[in-house]
Enzyme design. Sequence first.
Site, PDB file in Angstrom:
ATOM      1  N   ARG A  87       0.854  -1.191   0.000  1.00  0.00           N
ATOM      2  CA  ARG A  87       0.000   0.000   0.000  1.00  0.00           C
ATOM      3  C   ARG A  87       0.892   1.243   0.000  1.00  0.00           C
ATOM      4  O   ARG A  87       1.714   1.415   0.904  1.00  0.00           O
ATOM      5  CB  ARG A  87      -0.909   0.004   1.229  1.00  0.00           C
ATOM      6  CG  ARG A  87      -1.710   1.278   1.361  1.00  0.00           C
ATOM      7  CD  ARG A  87      -2.689   1.259   2.542  1.00  0.00           C
ATOM      8  NE  ARG A  87      -3.409   2.515   2.561  1.00  0.00           N
ATOM      9  CZ  ARG A  87      -3.382   3.392   3.556  1.00  0.00           C
ATOM     10  NH1 ARG A  87      -2.723   3.145   4.675  1.00  0.00           N
ATOM     11  NH2 ARG A  87      -4.039   4.523   3.468  1.00  0.00           N
ATOM     12  N   HIS A 145      -3.255  10.907   0.521  1.00  0.00           N
ATOM     13  CA  HIS A 145      -2.714  10.730   1.871  1.00  0.00           C
ATOM     14  C   HIS A 145      -2.121  12.084   2.300  1.00  0.00           C
ATOM     15  O   HIS A 145      -0.932  12.222   2.533  1.00  0.00           O
ATOM     16  CB  HIS A 145      -1.674   9.602   1.879  1.00  0.00           C
ATOM     17  CG  HIS A 145      -1.375   9.035   3.245  1.00  0.00           C
ATOM     18  ND1 HIS A 145      -1.433   7.689   3.535  1.00  0.00           N
ATOM     19  CD2 HIS A 145      -1.007   9.632   4.408  1.00  0.00           C
ATOM     20  CE1 HIS A 145      -1.098   7.479   4.809  1.00  0.00           C
ATOM     21  NE2 HIS A 145      -0.836   8.644   5.358  1.00  0.00           N
ATOM     22  N   GLU A 202      -7.478   8.240   6.090  1.00  0.00           N
ATOM     23  CA  GLU A 202      -7.772   8.875   7.378  1.00  0.00           C
ATOM     24  C   GLU A 202      -8.332  10.292   7.275  1.00  0.00           C
ATOM     25  O   GLU A 202      -7.715  11.248   7.751  1.00  0.00           O
ATOM     26  CB  GLU A 202      -6.517   8.874   8.266  1.00  0.00           C
ATOM     27  CG  GLU A 202      -6.040   7.480   8.591  1.00  0.00           C
ATOM     28  CD  GLU A 202      -4.971   7.452   9.694  1.00  0.00           C
ATOM     29  OE1 GLU A 202      -4.508   8.514  10.138  1.00  0.00           O
ATOM     30  OE2 GLU A 202      -4.620   6.335  10.123  1.00  0.00           O
ATOM     31  N   ASN A 213      -7.454   1.531   9.825  1.00  0.00           N
ATOM     32  CA  ASN A 213      -6.147   1.833  10.405  1.00  0.00           C
ATOM     33  C   ASN A 213      -6.332   1.867  11.911  1.00  0.00           C
ATOM     34  O   ASN A 213      -7.093   2.693  12.420  1.00  0.00           O
ATOM     35  CB  ASN A 213      -5.641   3.207   9.939  1.00  0.00           C
ATOM     36  CG  ASN A 213      -5.381   3.273   8.432  1.00  0.00           C
ATOM     37  OD1 ASN A 213      -5.545   2.284   7.726  1.00  0.00           O
ATOM     38  ND2 ASN A 213      -4.982   4.429   7.957  1.00  0.00           N
ATOM     39  N   TYR A 220      -4.490   2.010  15.716  1.00  0.00           N
ATOM     40  CA  TYR A 220      -3.308   2.204  16.567  1.00  0.00           C
ATOM     41  C   TYR A 220      -3.611   1.999  18.048  1.00  0.00           C
ATOM     42  O   TYR A 220      -2.867   1.364  18.761  1.00  0.00           O
ATOM     43  CB  TYR A 220      -2.693   3.593  16.322  1.00  0.00           C
ATOM     44  CG  TYR A 220      -2.026   3.655  14.963  1.00  0.00           C
ATOM     45  CD1 TYR A 220      -0.727   3.189  14.789  1.00  0.00           C
ATOM     46  CD2 TYR A 220      -2.716   4.101  13.843  1.00  0.00           C
ATOM     47  CE1 TYR A 220      -0.118   3.177  13.544  1.00  0.00           C
ATOM     48  CE2 TYR A 220      -2.110   4.102  12.587  1.00  0.00           C
ATOM     49  CZ  TYR A 220      -0.817   3.636  12.449  1.00  0.00           C
ATOM     50  OH  TYR A 220      -0.220   3.613  11.214  1.00  0.00           O
ATOM     51  N   GLU A 226      -3.522  -0.147   8.051  1.00  0.00           N
ATOM     52  CA  GLU A 226      -2.383   0.292   8.864  1.00  0.00           C
ATOM     53  C   GLU A 226      -2.518  -0.292  10.260  1.00  0.00           C
ATOM     54  O   GLU A 226      -3.621  -0.318  10.823  1.00  0.00           O
ATOM     55  CB  GLU A 226      -2.313   1.827   9.020  1.00  0.00           C
ATOM     56  CG  GLU A 226      -1.896   2.560   7.780  1.00  0.00           C
ATOM     57  CD  GLU A 226      -1.764   4.071   7.998  1.00  0.00           C
ATOM     58  OE1 GLU A 226      -1.485   4.512   9.144  1.00  0.00           O
ATOM     59  OE2 GLU A 226      -1.946   4.804   7.020  1.00  0.00           O
TER      60      GLU A 226
HETATM   61  C1  BGC Z   1      -1.169   7.807   9.118  1.00  0.00           C
HETATM   62  C2  BGC Z   1       0.290   7.609   8.793  1.00  0.00           C
HETATM   63  C3  BGC Z   1       1.106   7.835  10.044  1.00  0.00           C
HETATM   64  C4  BGC Z   1       0.741   6.763  11.047  1.00  0.00           C
HETATM   65  C5  BGC Z   1       1.474   6.906  12.374  1.00  0.00           C
HETATM   66  C6  BGC Z   1      -1.585   7.290  10.475  1.00  0.00           C
HETATM   67  O1  BGC Z   1      -2.220   8.293  11.208  1.00  0.00           O
HETATM   68  O2  BGC Z   1      -1.972   7.345   8.067  1.00  0.00           O
HETATM   69  O3  BGC Z   1       0.629   8.504   7.766  1.00  0.00           O
HETATM   70  O4  BGC Z   1       2.486   7.849   9.793  1.00  0.00           O
HETATM   71  O5  BGC Z   1      -0.632   6.781  11.320  1.00  0.00           O
HETATM   72  O6  BGC Z   1       1.157   8.118  12.959  1.00  0.00           O
HETATM   73  C1  BGC Z   2      -3.495   8.846  18.286  1.00  0.00           C
HETATM   74  C2  BGC Z   2      -3.418   7.789  17.204  1.00  0.00           C
HETATM   75  C3  BGC Z   2      -3.512   8.441  15.828  1.00  0.00           C
HETATM   76  C4  BGC Z   2      -2.496   9.522  15.686  1.00  0.00           C
HETATM   77  C5  BGC Z   2      -2.607  10.203  14.358  1.00  0.00           C
HETATM   78  C6  BGC Z   2      -2.476   9.916  18.047  1.00  0.00           C
HETATM   79  O1  BGC Z   2      -2.584  10.916  18.988  1.00  0.00           O
HETATM   80  O2  BGC Z   2      -3.287   8.277  19.535  1.00  0.00           O
HETATM   81  O3  BGC Z   2      -4.466   6.883  17.316  1.00  0.00           O
HETATM   82  O4  BGC Z   2      -3.303   7.479  14.827  1.00  0.00           O
HETATM   83  O5  BGC Z   2      -2.613  10.467  16.746  1.00  0.00           O
HETATM   84  O6  BGC Z   2      -1.320  10.564  13.870  1.00  0.00           O
END
Ligand code: BGC
Ligand code: BGC
Length: 442
Positions: free
Chosen positions: A78, A122, A167, A293, A295, A354
């Site tokens: 991707r 992006h 995003e 995505n 995190y 992601e």
């Molecule tokens: C984005 C990426 C970024 C990653 C880590 C996402 O928010 O799509 O461009 O590098 O998370 O922050």
């Molecule tokens: C959040 C992540 C998010 C990021 C975006 C952070 O503060 O905890 O979930 O992907 O911001 O770059």
Amino acid sequence: MPDRFDLPAGFRWGAATAAYQIEGAVEEDGRGRSVWDTFCARPGAVRDGHTGAVACDHYHRYPEDIALMKDLGLDGYRFSIAWPRVLPTGAGAVNPAGLAFYDRLVDALLEAGIAPLPTLFHWDLPQALEDDGGWLNRDTAYRFAEYASVMADRLGDRIPTWITLNEPFVHTVFGYAMGIHAPGRALMFEALPAAHHQLLGHGLAASLLRERGLEVMLSNNLTPVEPASDSAGDVAAAEAYDALHNRLFTDPVLLGRYPDLSALGVPDDIYGAVRPGDTDLIHAPGLDGLGVNYYNPTRVAAPTDPGLPFDLVDIPDVPRTAFGWPVVPDGLRRLLAGLRESYGKALPPITITENGCSTPDAPDDQARITYLATHLDALAAAVTAGVDVRGYYTWSLLDNFEWAEGYHQRFGLVYVDFATQKRTPKASYAWYRDLIAAHRAY
Ligand code: BGC
Ligand code: BGC
């Protein structure tokens, strides 16, 4: 760490990157300026004044990077296309040299047996469009659809599946509401027309892509939202935040309507941006896959600051990434189960587009192996419980330009020495390679 997870045959293994974070070559071959070039030049905007001007120099080193992907055994890669490389002012004349770069990249990927999965936007909007209001201007949605058809006409013969936006939540909130990403506008909730216009752009582009027989996905940053307690105030604040972060983007695409935004004080027509028929334009083209995505989860409490309808609070007692983000693998399982529960039959197959973490500045990244393995375990649990997930693209292939953090946060499977551009596969690279091989053998 386990070297195999309970995932279906044909599950696709990938890695992800984005143009401005890796390409560099910002002034080469007729590329136009993007909002990120402008933002990086603003004093104090990016940590230590870092910029994406060189980044990983992937524009020149892509053959070496594809060789790394091939050794890794990726099914798919991707990446994103830099709109200003192809259309330097965002509209009008196409830059043949810019298009030729993506042509070469795609051919080299196919030659290596790797399926290209492009993202059209992006975050690197052509500066000329920003000068006319950027995503706050409805016309940008129409320019985006024109750009999408330029790309589909050029690469659609070799690429069956396309991601429109990356995003829109983060781009809207960081870029237009809080001003910590390009274009650096701090409009708070009045930024939300930028979200609507991105979604409208998605819908217009999706319709043109699907007319050409191509599949369309949209990737958003989704987060399971948890109230800090059972109190009515915390629960209401969590619902308000969930509407903003998740449902604002997923409901119009999957259900054809916006969620109730009144708890945020946002009018139903999003400050006049939503015109009659718009939610149909967003919904009617249909979606072949939802890109997730993930995190971390978000914990929310009732507001203490009267300016906002919620407070974001720390999640206690969990490990943290190098960035300080909480590590909660089960959040991914809960997120996926929640999507299935909320959308039912309206939910298309999911691809994790992601997932990953930043780790300390060294190629021995045991913390990444733990992060990926525990998240894949949570993903497998969701799949076992019936969620249709087709693939997993880790963020990221390479250490790269991490937006406002510059080169300080390293998310790669491959270590990049930014002084020499030397690539060194990390411990997680070997682990992921073996994992992919084990799944393929099975
Ligand atoms: C984005 C990426 C970024 C990653 C880590 C996402 O928010 O799509 O461009 O590098 O998370 O922050
Ligand atoms: C959040 C992540 C998010 C990021 C975006 C952070 O503060 O905890 O979930 O992907 O911001 O770059």
